[in-house]
Write a protein that holds these residues in place. Structure first.
Motif, PDB file in Angstrom:
ATOM      1  N   ALA A  24      -4.699   4.828   2.986  1.00 12.41           N
ATOM      2  CA  ALA A  24      -5.422   3.552   3.031  1.00 12.41           C
ATOM      3  C   ALA A  24      -5.394   2.874   1.663  1.00 12.41           C
ATOM      4  O   ALA A  24      -5.328   3.533   0.629  1.00 12.41           O
ATOM      5  N   ARG A  25      -5.406   1.524   1.685  1.00 11.20           N
ATOM      6  CA  ARG A  25      -5.504   0.769   0.430  1.00 11.20           C
ATOM      7  C   ARG A  25      -6.491  -0.366   0.638  1.00 11.20           C
ATOM      8  O   ARG A  25      -6.230  -1.281   1.414  1.00 11.20           O
ATOM      9  N   TRP A  26      -7.628  -0.253  -0.031  1.00 12.78           N
ATOM     10  CA  TRP A  26      -8.698  -1.211   0.197  1.00 12.78           C
ATOM     11  C   TRP A  26      -8.844  -2.219  -0.932  1.00 12.78           C
ATOM     12  O   TRP A  26      -9.642  -3.146  -0.817  1.00 12.78           O
ATOM     13  N   ASP A  27      -8.134  -2.040  -2.023  1.00 10.28           N
ATOM     14  CA  ASP A  27      -8.288  -2.952  -3.157  1.00 10.28           C
ATOM     15  C   ASP A  27      -9.769  -3.084  -3.506  1.00 10.28           C
ATOM     16  O   ASP A  27     -10.296  -4.189  -3.701  1.00 10.28           O
ATOM     17  N   GLU A  28     -10.466  -1.979  -3.552  1.00  9.75           N
ATOM     18  CA  GLU A  28     -11.918  -1.951  -3.652  1.00  9.75           C
ATOM     19  C   GLU A  28     -12.375  -2.157  -5.094  1.00  9.75           C
ATOM     20  O   GLU A  28     -11.935  -1.461  -6.006  1.00  9.75           O
ATOM     21  N   HIS A  73     -23.359  -1.667   2.414  1.00 12.84           N
ATOM     22  CA  HIS A  73     -22.266  -1.894   1.472  1.00 12.84           C
ATOM     23  C   HIS A  73     -22.018  -0.670   0.589  1.00 12.84           C
ATOM     24  O   HIS A  73     -20.884  -0.424   0.173  1.00 12.84           O
ATOM     25  N   ARG A  76     -19.922   1.578   2.936  1.00 11.86           N
ATOM     26  CA  ARG A  76     -18.525   1.113   3.020  1.00 11.86           C
ATOM     27  C   ARG A  76     -17.762   1.439   1.731  1.00 11.86           C
ATOM     28  O   ARG A  76     -16.611   1.871   1.760  1.00 11.86           O
ATOM     29  N   HIS A  77     -18.422   1.208   0.603  1.00 13.35           N
ATOM     30  CA  HIS A  77     -17.757   1.409  -0.690  1.00 13.35           C
ATOM     31  C   HIS A  77     -17.263   2.846  -0.820  1.00 13.35           C
ATOM     32  O   HIS A  77     -16.083   3.088  -1.133  1.00 13.35           O
ATOM     33  N   ARG A  80     -14.515   3.869   1.723  1.00 13.73           N
ATOM     34  CA  ARG A  80     -13.201   3.318   1.337  1.00 13.73           C
ATOM     35  C   ARG A  80     -12.584   4.113   0.190  1.00 13.73           C
ATOM     36  O   ARG A  80     -11.391   4.427   0.206  1.00 13.73           O
ATOM     37  N   GLN A  83     -11.129   7.292   1.399  1.00 13.88           N
ATOM     38  CA  GLN A  83      -9.863   7.152   2.121  1.00 13.88           C
ATOM     39  C   GLN A  83      -8.678   6.962   1.180  1.00 13.88           C
ATOM     40  O   GLN A  83      -7.534   7.062   1.607  1.00 13.88           O
ATOM     41  N   GLU A  84      -8.962   6.680  -0.070  1.00 16.96           N
ATOM     42  CA  GLU A  84      -7.879   6.501  -1.040  1.00 16.96           C
ATOM     43  C   GLU A  84      -7.596   7.785  -1.821  1.00 16.96           C
ATOM     44  O   GLU A  84      -6.936   7.750  -2.852  1.00 16.96           O
ATOM     45  N   THR A 485      -1.831   4.689  -1.928  1.00 21.36           N
ATOM     46  CA  THR A 485      -2.719   3.612  -2.356  1.00 21.36           C
ATOM     47  C   THR A 485      -2.146   2.869  -3.555  1.00 21.36           C
ATOM     48  O   THR A 485      -2.211   1.648  -3.654  1.00 21.36           O
TER      49      THR A 485
END
Length: 513
Positions: A24-28, A73, A76-77, A80, A83-84, A485
């Motif tokens: 996964a790549r979320w650009d978080e 939030h 989610r943070h 994410r 997942q990376e 990622t």
């Protein structure tokens, strides 16, 4: 171009031998960048007691600069970010070598959470249950190692090694032998042994391996003498080779008046089979994350344990736990080297290790070792069938093997690190920091007892596939990763203290101010 997935047709097409994977790549953003004034995740209840006005001397002038976020939030943070990453909960994590990322049972996290609200400054009378766990775990590790006493105060394996060398220094000083200023170690012992000895002020003598891949005993004979303070040695070494003459090593050092210190970081394959004290050692240490299934915690807070003979027990780091038959209390050994970390120890990991040992029992611990050795030798059989892979010194291994891609690298120009990076495109990886680089193009695998035959088959299949890719298209492997990622990063800033920042506040100070 047909973009239809194969499972959209019936009957469903079998999955390919190699797992199709894409990270996964979320650009978080980091959590401080997500902060918004006024957002909050929980409402802290009123205390139910009169407010206490703190004096100005202990009150903050400004509130702490913590991120302000809603609960959703925050969830989610961190999901994410998880997942990376690659890790033992998602992939076959046999590639950590001497760092042993074995599976930690989730139920033990529940036990650790049960003591989360304890405070390290609580009176002993209010924490008798936790002190009993410390007391019992000290004795379990004493039985496993054969040592007379154990301290669980160190906050990591390396901290335990430093505590051991500090005890060695104090022991010789107490006997009027402070002139002993040399520590002997071996090239394939953990580097922390040499590092801690150097930090403690000792001259370090390193024994190289002989033609059989064992520490050279003749070099030890030449090295020991009146300046010898200690031998600090890992066995099996990081090559996975067990030294069958270890008792002779210990006796040689004792004959010269030195102490023998056993680095048991590689104890996963010898639990219930050999004991440090039975081989004559005076001190040993365990990394609880390597052998007793607690989180590694990225270098801390992990947990280490120092075990010592009766003669060295007065020098243990303190406090340790004593039991008078009715209650548990903290005490500091009479000649203690002091604390090597704040308070008693890393209690959540002490609880996890205690729960893990209690769940297995003595027979289970022995089975852990036997399964780890079986897994390692099965994986070695599979790896050595890959053209270009080899294991230096044709000897049986215990729980890990330091392999070499030397032949493959000479034929293709692809290096070990690049093979490890390409393997990440299939959801696995291996660590490439296998110092010292005595073995060319090294990679070290340690499957432990955690993985099934199917897991090991899959891991070996991935490495075989990448090795075949290296022969067919070396530049393709060198360009990896493709399904991760991030792709390749420029590591040169890591050598410049003006550029790297270990914390968000350091980043703000250096680059945004």
């Amino acid at each position: 171009m047909n973009t239809t997935e194969s499972f959209g047709e019936l009957p469903v097409t079998p999955k390919p031998p190699l797992r199709r994977f894409h990270q996964a790549r979320w650009d978080e953003p980091i959590i401080f960048e997500l902060s918004a004034p006024g957002r909050r995740g929980i409402a802290v209840p009123e205390p139910g007691a009169p407010r206490v006005e703190l004096p100005d001397s202990v009150s903050r002038a400004q509130p702490p600069k913590l991120p302000e976020m809603s609960q959703l939030h925050v969830l989610r943070h961190y999901l994410r970010l998880s997942q990376e990453n690659l890790g033992v909960d998602l992939n076959i994590d046999v590639g950590q070598g001497t760092c042993t990322m074995k599976y930690s049972p989730k139920v033990n996290d529940r036990f650790a959470a049960a003591i989360a609200e304890l405070h390290p400054l609580q009176h002993e009378d209010t924490v008798q249950g936790v002190l009993e766990i410390y007391w019992r775990l000290e004795r379990m590790l004493g039985e496993i190692s054969g040592m007379a006493r154990v301290s669980l105060q160190p906050g990591s394996g390396s901290a335990a090694i430093y505590a051991n060398i500090a005890m060695i220094r104090a022991y010789h000083a107490a006997r009027g032998e402070a002139r002993r200023d040399q520590v002997i170690t071996t090239m394939f012992s953990h580097p922390s042994n040499a590092a801690c000895a150097k930090t403690a002020g000792y001259e370090v003598i390193t024994l190289m391996p002989d033609a059989e891949g064992l520490p050279d005993i003749e070099a030890l004979r030449a090295a020991v003498g009146p300046r010898t303070a200690a031998l600090m040695i890992t066995n099996p070494e990081d090559t996975g080779i067990f030294n069958p003459r270890i008792r002779e090593f210990v006796d040689l050092v004792h004959a010269a008046g030195g102490l023998a210190c056993y680095d048991q970081a590689n104890a996963n394959g010898i639990l219930g089979i050999t004991r440090a004290r039975d081989a004559g050692f005076d001190l040993c240490h365990f990394n609880l994350h390597k052998t007793f299934s607690t989180p590694h915690a990225c270098g801390g807070p992990a947990a280490g344990a120092c075990g010592v003979s009766e003669d060295l027990a007065p020098f243990l780091p303190g406090p340790v736990v004593a039991f008078d038959g009715e209650s548990y209390r903290l005490e500091t050994p009479p000649a203690s080297i002091g604390k090597v970390r704040p308070f008693l120890g890393v209690t959540p990991n002490i609880v996890r290790a205690y729960a893990w040992i209690m769940a297995l029992g003595a027979e289970g611990l022995r089975q852990v070792a036997e399964t780890a050795v079986l897994n390692n030798n099965y994986l070695m059989h599979k790896i050595l069938q890959i053209p270009g892979a080899s294991a230096p010194w044709d000897r049986r291994r215990v729980e890990q093997v330091r392999y070499s891609w030397q032949e493959l690298s000479e034929q293709t120009g692809v290096h070990s690190e690049e093979i490890g990076v390409r393997a990440a495109d299939f959801g696995v990886h291996y660590w490439t920091s296998h110092h010292p680089y005595v073995v060319p193009e090294p990679f070290t695998l340690e499957p432990t007892e955690s993985y099934s035959k199917e897991d090991l088959d899959e891991y070996a299949l991935i490495l075989a596939h990448v090795a075949e890719e290296a022969r067919r298209d070396p530049e393709f492997v060198k360009g990896a990763p493709y399904n991760q990622t991030v792709h390749k990063i420029d590591m040169t800033p890591l050598d410049d203290p003006k550029e790297w920042a270990p914390t968000w506040r350091a980043y703000v100070r250096k680059h945004l101010s």
